[in-house]
Enzyme design. Sequence first.
Site, short mmCIF file in Angstrom:
data_model
loop_
_atom_site.label_atom_id
_atom_site.label_comp_id
_atom_site.label_asym_id
_atom_site.label_seq_id
_atom_site.Cartn_x
_atom_site.Cartn_y
_atom_site.Cartn_z
N HIS A 82 0.81 -1.22 0.00
CA HIS A 82 0.00 0.00 0.00
C HIS A 82 0.85 1.27 0.00
O HIS A 82 0.35 2.34 -0.30
CB HIS A 82 -0.98 0.01 1.19
CG HIS A 82 -0.36 0.26 2.52
ND1 HIS A 82 -0.03 -0.76 3.40
CD2 HIS A 82 0.00 1.40 3.14
CE1 HIS A 82 0.47 -0.24 4.49
NE2 HIS A 82 0.51 1.07 4.37
N ASP B 154 0.13 -7.70 1.51
CA ASP B 154 0.44 -6.27 1.56
C ASP B 154 1.96 -6.04 1.61
O ASP B 154 2.46 -5.23 2.39
CB ASP B 154 -0.23 -5.60 2.77
CG ASP B 154 -0.14 -4.07 2.69
OD1 ASP B 154 -0.13 -3.54 1.56
OD2 ASP B 154 -0.05 -3.42 3.74
N GLY C 112 3.43 6.73 8.25
CA GLY C 112 4.80 6.87 7.76
C GLY C 112 5.69 5.72 8.19
O GLY C 112 6.74 5.47 7.62
N ASN C 113 5.25 4.98 9.25
CA ASN C 113 5.99 3.79 9.69
C ASN C 113 5.72 2.59 8.80
O ASN C 113 6.45 1.59 8.87
CB ASN C 113 5.61 3.41 11.12
CG ASN C 113 6.46 4.07 12.18
OD1 ASN C 113 5.98 4.90 12.93
ND2 ASN C 113 7.74 3.71 12.23
N SER C 114 4.67 2.64 7.99
CA SER C 114 4.33 1.49 7.15
C SER C 114 5.52 1.07 6.30
O SER C 114 6.13 1.88 5.62
CB SER C 114 3.16 1.84 6.23
OG SER C 114 1.96 1.87 6.94
N GLY D 31 -6.26 -25.94 0.17
CA GLY D 31 -7.58 -26.11 -0.41
C GLY D 31 -8.62 -26.47 0.62
O GLY D 31 -9.42 -27.41 0.43
N VAL D 32 -8.62 -25.73 1.75
CA VAL D 32 -9.62 -25.96 2.80
C VAL D 32 -10.22 -24.64 3.24
O VAL D 32 -9.60 -23.59 3.13
CB VAL D 32 -9.01 -26.66 4.03
CG1 VAL D 32 -8.61 -28.08 3.72
CG2 VAL D 32 -7.82 -25.87 4.58
N ILE E 147 -11.43 -22.97 6.76
CA ILE E 147 -11.08 -23.25 8.15
C ILE E 147 -11.65 -22.19 9.07
O ILE E 147 -11.99 -21.08 8.65
CB ILE E 147 -9.55 -23.31 8.34
CG1 ILE E 147 -8.88 -22.05 7.79
CG2 ILE E 147 -8.97 -24.58 7.73
CD1 ILE E 147 -7.38 -21.98 8.01
#
Length: 468
Positions: A101, A131, A206-208, A264-265, A267
């Site tokens: 992002h 992300d 800004g920490n992202s 392929g489950v 859960i």
Amino acid sequence: MRWVTPAADTGFQLSKPMVVAANQTHLPNRDLSQVGELPSFVQASAIATPSVVHIRSFFAEKSGDPFHGFFGSPLQGGMRPQSSGSGVIISKDGYIATNNHVVKGAEKVEVTLEDKRSFKATIVGTDPTTDLALLKIDQDDLPFLPFGNSTEVLVGEWVLAVGNPFNLTSTVTAGIVSAKGRSLNLLNEEFAIESFIQTDAAVNPGNSGGALINTAGQLIGINTAIASETGSFSGYSFAIPVNIVRKVMEDLREFGEVQRGIIGVQIQNINAQIAEKYGLETLEGALVTGTIQGGAAQSAGIEQGDIITKVNETPIRGASELQEEIGIYHPGDKVQLTLIRDGATRQMEVVLRSREGKTTMNERTADGQKPSETNDSEGFNTKLGVQLEAITLTEKGKLGLENGVKVVKLRKGKLLDAGLEEGFVITRVNKHFVESPADVERYVASSEGGILIEGVTADGKKKFFAFE
């Protein structure tokens, strides 16, 4: 999983994981004699700050930001000409990990090092399902952070968050790990992995994309989100575990896209009612509520009602931890699952498959770029003249589909000429099942002859389209 720490003179390297048993119930094999002592953060800070960079992303047009108030920097005056975030140098030759992002939709990305030097960065690849994004700058002999092991991270241990909040570069904050395996339902992606490390280290806009490190100066996560009603730090922050980060970065560098193995489950977590129903002594594990037709789990004999408690030797406490653990493997990898069925413990070997149902990995396209890189700033594929998005679980249920990609908008191009309409759901391209826009783009791009598109209309009618 235990990862081999990269050599100090080389940095970001591919490696195979070794399995270790580790979670909060079964403590990892670590020396805990110093846990009660207050650590010095000076050495860890000195290691990390030169390896954390300031990122500025530039955009050509107004753009809505779905993460506004939760991720990254705030928009400017309702427009988004630029935004800022952080990144972590993970190799001496200029590879940088950050959040998707932070750079999503950017026409230009600029990286500034701690010593104030600035470089234009290339986006090597992105992965919306985690992300994460991988950048590259043309520079060598850079300081970088060695990878730690997020499986060995303990609740209660000291950590540092390093980044550039509010454009204040090289900022270090301290806290402890508050929880692991947090799922916040933030990523609007069909196969999203959310198993965040939660900390109380102060993280702000800004920490992202910045670093979460342990007291040894090892990278254990990429800071991604804050829980806040104001957009500023309110006590909790969340980081993507480094074991996921490392796998994604390796895939993006080698293949240009993430190649994930899928069980392929469907859960869910174990609650008290489920524990009573199945006669369980604990609430740990992930309950299988369904299997995908023809998927890896069904082929291995896993059934609805099974409770997965281990992947290889790593205990699984909940659904998010199962996603995290499986997320570090590729299609074709074999994993041994420990599960409970009818009160008895069983072990089953599962050969993981891709989203397309294959046990092999995709190769790079001929030009070395991902098909999605042919999209313009509005998200239209410039060759096909279409804007695509994966269908939701609700749409799957309504249309009776197991997979599909929806045509959101059309303009002049091959698909419009072929007769497709907006709202049409593409299920197969040249007999290949598609789960994402990238799948459609890849199969069309790799075709050497005619192209056959199969799918259903918005009211559920099957249709076929063919074009050269």
